[in-house]
Design a protein around this motif. Structure first.
Motif, PDB file in Angstrom:
ATOM      1  N   MET A 157       0.848  -3.650  -4.141  1.00  0.00           N
ATOM      2  CA  MET A 157       1.322  -3.051  -2.905  1.00  0.00           C
ATOM      3  C   MET A 157       1.101  -1.540  -3.008  1.00  0.00           C
ATOM      4  O   MET A 157       1.335  -0.940  -4.044  1.00  0.00           O
ATOM      5  CB  MET A 157       2.799  -3.372  -2.711  1.00  0.00           C
ATOM      6  N   SER A 158       0.683  -0.950  -1.908  1.00  0.00           N
ATOM      7  CA  SER A 158       0.472   0.491  -1.909  1.00  0.00           C
ATOM      8  C   SER A 158       1.497   1.184  -1.013  1.00  0.00           C
ATOM      9  O   SER A 158       2.059   0.588  -0.101  1.00  0.00           O
ATOM     10  CB  SER A 158      -0.948   0.822  -1.441  1.00  0.00           C
ATOM     11  N   CYS A 159       1.718   2.449  -1.301  1.00  0.00           N
ATOM     12  CA  CYS A 159       2.678   3.262  -0.554  1.00  0.00           C
ATOM     13  C   CYS A 159       2.237   3.357   0.907  1.00  0.00           C
ATOM     14  O   CYS A 159       1.077   3.669   1.195  1.00  0.00           O
ATOM     15  CB  CYS A 159       2.732   4.652  -1.188  1.00  0.00           C
ATOM     16  N   PRO A 160       3.150   3.104   1.861  1.00  0.00           N
ATOM     17  CA  PRO A 160       2.771   3.158   3.274  1.00  0.00           C
ATOM     18  C   PRO A 160       2.506   4.591   3.770  1.00  0.00           C
ATOM     19  O   PRO A 160       1.919   4.775   4.822  1.00  0.00           O
ATOM     20  CB  PRO A 160       3.967   2.545   3.993  1.00  0.00           C
ATOM     21  N   ILE A 161       2.888   5.589   2.996  1.00  0.00           N
ATOM     22  CA  ILE A 161       2.673   6.980   3.404  1.00  0.00           C
ATOM     23  C   ILE A 161       1.354   7.524   2.883  1.00  0.00           C
ATOM     24  O   ILE A 161       0.561   8.077   3.629  1.00  0.00           O
ATOM     25  CB  ILE A 161       3.848   7.876   2.941  1.00  0.00           C
ATOM     26  N   LYS A 196      -0.959   5.375  -2.449  1.00  0.00           N
ATOM     27  CA  LYS A 196      -0.963   5.282  -3.913  1.00  0.00           C
ATOM     28  C   LYS A 196      -0.177   4.039  -4.319  1.00  0.00           C
ATOM     29  O   LYS A 196       0.608   3.508  -3.537  1.00  0.00           O
ATOM     30  CB  LYS A 196      -0.310   6.519  -4.529  1.00  0.00           C
ATOM     31  N   PRO A 197      -0.334   3.585  -5.579  1.00  0.00           N
ATOM     32  CA  PRO A 197       0.462   2.440  -6.054  1.00  0.00           C
ATOM     33  C   PRO A 197       1.958   2.760  -6.006  1.00  0.00           C
ATOM     34  O   PRO A 197       2.361   3.894  -6.243  1.00  0.00           O
ATOM     35  CB  PRO A 197      -0.008   2.255  -7.499  1.00  0.00           C
ATOM     36  N   THR A 198       2.765   1.756  -5.703  1.00  0.00           N
ATOM     37  CA  THR A 198       4.213   1.981  -5.583  1.00  0.00           C
ATOM     38  C   THR A 198       4.863   2.133  -6.949  1.00  0.00           C
ATOM     39  O   THR A 198       4.334   1.707  -7.959  1.00  0.00           O
ATOM     40  CB  THR A 198       4.892   0.826  -4.835  1.00  0.00           C
ATOM     41  N   ASP A 199       6.026   2.768  -6.921  1.00  0.00           N
ATOM     42  CA  ASP A 199       6.856   2.934  -8.115  1.00  0.00           C
ATOM     43  C   ASP A 199       8.110   2.118  -7.867  1.00  0.00           C
ATOM     44  O   ASP A 199       8.728   2.230  -6.800  1.00  0.00           O
ATOM     45  CB  ASP A 199       7.199   4.414  -8.293  1.00  0.00           C
ATOM     46  N   GLY A 200       8.504   1.282  -8.827  1.00  0.00           N
ATOM     47  CA  GLY A 200       9.662   0.413  -8.670  1.00  0.00           C
ATOM     48  C   GLY A 200      10.932   1.148  -8.284  1.00  0.00           C
ATOM     49  O   GLY A 200      11.785   0.613  -7.591  1.00  0.00           O
ATOM     50  N   ARG A 201      11.076   2.403  -8.704  1.00  0.00           N
ATOM     51  CA  ARG A 201      12.287   3.176  -8.375  1.00  0.00           C
ATOM     52  C   ARG A 201      12.343   3.563  -6.907  1.00  0.00           C
ATOM     53  O   ARG A 201      13.420   3.787  -6.371  1.00  0.00           O
ATOM     54  CB  ARG A 201      12.351   4.456  -9.216  1.00  0.00           C
ATOM     55  N   TYR A 202      11.177   3.656  -6.257  1.00  0.00           N
ATOM     56  CA  TYR A 202      11.129   4.120  -4.867  1.00  0.00           C
ATOM     57  C   TYR A 202      10.504   3.093  -3.929  1.00  0.00           C
ATOM     58  O   TYR A 202      10.170   3.418  -2.800  1.00  0.00           O
ATOM     59  CB  TYR A 202      10.328   5.427  -4.786  1.00  0.00           C
ATOM     60  N   ARG A 203      10.327   1.887  -4.410  1.00  0.00           N
ATOM     61  CA  ARG A 203       9.643   0.855  -3.646  1.00  0.00           C
ATOM     62  C   ARG A 203      10.152   0.755  -2.228  1.00  0.00           C
ATOM     63  O   ARG A 203      11.360   0.797  -2.024  1.00  0.00           O
ATOM     64  CB  ARG A 203       9.799  -0.491  -4.343  1.00  0.00           C
ATOM     65  N   PRO A 204       9.337   0.720  -1.231  1.00  0.00           N
ATOM     66  CA  PRO A 204       7.897   0.480  -1.245  1.00  0.00           C
ATOM     67  C   PRO A 204       7.063   1.753  -1.345  1.00  0.00           C
ATOM     68  O   PRO A 204       5.864   1.734  -1.086  1.00  0.00           O
ATOM     69  CB  PRO A 204       7.658  -0.197   0.103  1.00  0.00           C
ATOM     70  N   CYS A 211       5.711   5.457  -3.401  1.00  0.00           N
ATOM     71  CA  CYS A 211       5.249   5.832  -4.737  1.00  0.00           C
ATOM     72  C   CYS A 211       6.113   6.923  -5.345  1.00  0.00           C
ATOM     73  O   CYS A 211       6.084   7.121  -6.553  1.00  0.00           O
ATOM     74  CB  CYS A 211       3.800   6.308  -4.667  1.00  0.00           C
ATOM     75  N   SER A 212       6.865   7.633  -4.517  1.00  0.00           N
ATOM     76  CA  SER A 212       7.644   8.763  -5.019  1.00  0.00           C
ATOM     77  C   SER A 212       8.800   9.082  -4.077  1.00  0.00           C
ATOM     78  O   SER A 212       8.863   8.588  -2.944  1.00  0.00           O
ATOM     79  CB  SER A 212       6.748  10.003  -5.128  1.00  0.00           C
ATOM     80  N   ARG A 213       9.671   9.924  -4.550  1.00  0.00           N
ATOM     81  CA  ARG A 213      10.795  10.393  -3.723  1.00  0.00           C
ATOM     82  C   ARG A 213      10.266  11.154  -2.508  1.00  0.00           C
ATOM     83  O   ARG A 213      10.802  11.054  -1.421  1.00  0.00           O
ATOM     84  CB  ARG A 213      11.697  11.288  -4.587  1.00  0.00           C
ATOM     85  N   ARG A 214       9.187  11.911  -2.707  1.00  0.00           N
ATOM     86  CA  ARG A 214       8.598  12.682  -1.619  1.00  0.00           C
ATOM     87  C   ARG A 214       8.169  11.772  -0.467  1.00  0.00           C
ATOM     88  O   ARG A 214       8.497  12.027   0.693  1.00  0.00           O
ATOM     89  CB  ARG A 214       7.392  13.487  -2.116  1.00  0.00           C
ATOM     90  N   CYS A 215       7.441  10.710  -0.770  1.00  0.00           N
ATOM     91  CA  CYS A 215       6.990   9.800   0.281  1.00  0.00           C
ATOM     92  C   CYS A 215       8.168   9.089   0.941  1.00  0.00           C
ATOM     93  O   CYS A 215       8.149   8.853   2.150  1.00  0.00           O
ATOM     94  CB  CYS A 215       5.973   8.804  -0.268  1.00  0.00           C
ATOM     95  N   ALA A 216       9.202   8.758   0.171  1.00  0.00           N
ATOM     96  CA  ALA A 216      10.404   8.150   0.754  1.00  0.00           C
ATOM     97  C   ALA A 216      11.053   9.130   1.728  1.00  0.00           C
ATOM     98  O   ALA A 216      11.488   8.746   2.811  1.00  0.00           O
ATOM     99  CB  ALA A 216      11.377   7.744  -0.344  1.00  0.00           C
ATOM    100  N   ASP A 217      11.097  10.411   1.358  1.00  0.00           N
ATOM    101  CA  ASP A 217      11.679  11.427   2.231  1.00  0.00           C
ATOM    102  C   ASP A 217      10.833  11.656   3.484  1.00  0.00           C
ATOM    103  O   ASP A 217      11.360  11.863   4.571  1.00  0.00           O
ATOM    104  CB  ASP A 217      11.874  12.743   1.479  1.00  0.00           C
ATOM    105  N   VAL A 218       9.515  11.608   3.337  1.00  0.00           N
ATOM    106  CA  VAL A 218       8.626  11.737   4.497  1.00  0.00           C
ATOM    107  C   VAL A 218       8.895  10.601   5.477  1.00  0.00           C
ATOM    108  O   VAL A 218       8.994  10.812   6.689  1.00  0.00           O
ATOM    109  CB  VAL A 218       7.137  11.762   4.060  1.00  0.00           C
ATOM    110  N   ASP A 219       9.045   9.383   4.956  1.00  0.00           N
ATOM    111  CA  ASP A 219       9.326   8.223   5.798  1.00  0.00           C
ATOM    112  C   ASP A 219      10.673   8.381   6.502  1.00  0.00           C
ATOM    113  O   ASP A 219      10.789   8.127   7.701  1.00  0.00           O
ATOM    114  CB  ASP A 219       9.307   6.953   4.959  1.00  0.00           C
ATOM    115  N   LEU A 220      11.693   8.820   5.772  1.00  0.00           N
ATOM    116  CA  LEU A 220      13.011   9.029   6.356  1.00  0.00           C
ATOM    117  C   LEU A 220      12.939  10.062   7.483  1.00  0.00           C
ATOM    118  O   LEU A 220      13.530   9.875   8.548  1.00  0.00           O
ATOM    119  CB  LEU A 220      14.007   9.479   5.288  1.00  0.00           C
ATOM    120  N   ALA A 221      12.200  11.135   7.264  1.00  0.00           N
ATOM    121  CA  ALA A 221      12.051  12.169   8.297  1.00  0.00           C
ATOM    122  C   ALA A 221      11.388  11.601   9.547  1.00  0.00           C
ATOM    123  O   ALA A 221      11.762  11.952  10.668  1.00  0.00           O
ATOM    124  CB  ALA A 221      11.247  13.347   7.753  1.00  0.00           C
TER     125      ALA A 221
END
Length: 63
Positions: A1-5, A8-16, A18-28
């Motif tokens: 699975m790749s990061c929707p943002i 890049k490959p996903t990281d189990g800590r931030y799935r789905p 790859c990083s905290r940054r991409c999770a924050d971009v999605d939240l924004a």
């Protein structure tokens, strides 16, 4: 699975993501309405126009 943002490959800590940054971009994107689903319901359109005229950010909530 790749990061929707960034695809890049996903990281189990931030799935789905790859990083905290991409999770924050999605939240924004959610918080700014970038993921809003458009409606063609005439009542929704009328409520949105009324709210915009009153300077509100969203549909009126029932009391």
């Amino acid at each position: 699975m790749s990061c929707p943002i960034c695809s890049k490959p996903t990281d189990g800590r931030y799935r789905p993501f790859c990083s905290r940054r991409c999770a924050d971009v999605d939240l924004a994107k959610w918080m700014t309405g970038a993921y809003a689903v458009p409606s063609t319901d005439p009542e929704d359109v009328e409520e949105a126009l009324d709210a915009a005229m009153r300077g509100e950010s969203g549909p009126e909530q029932p009391h």
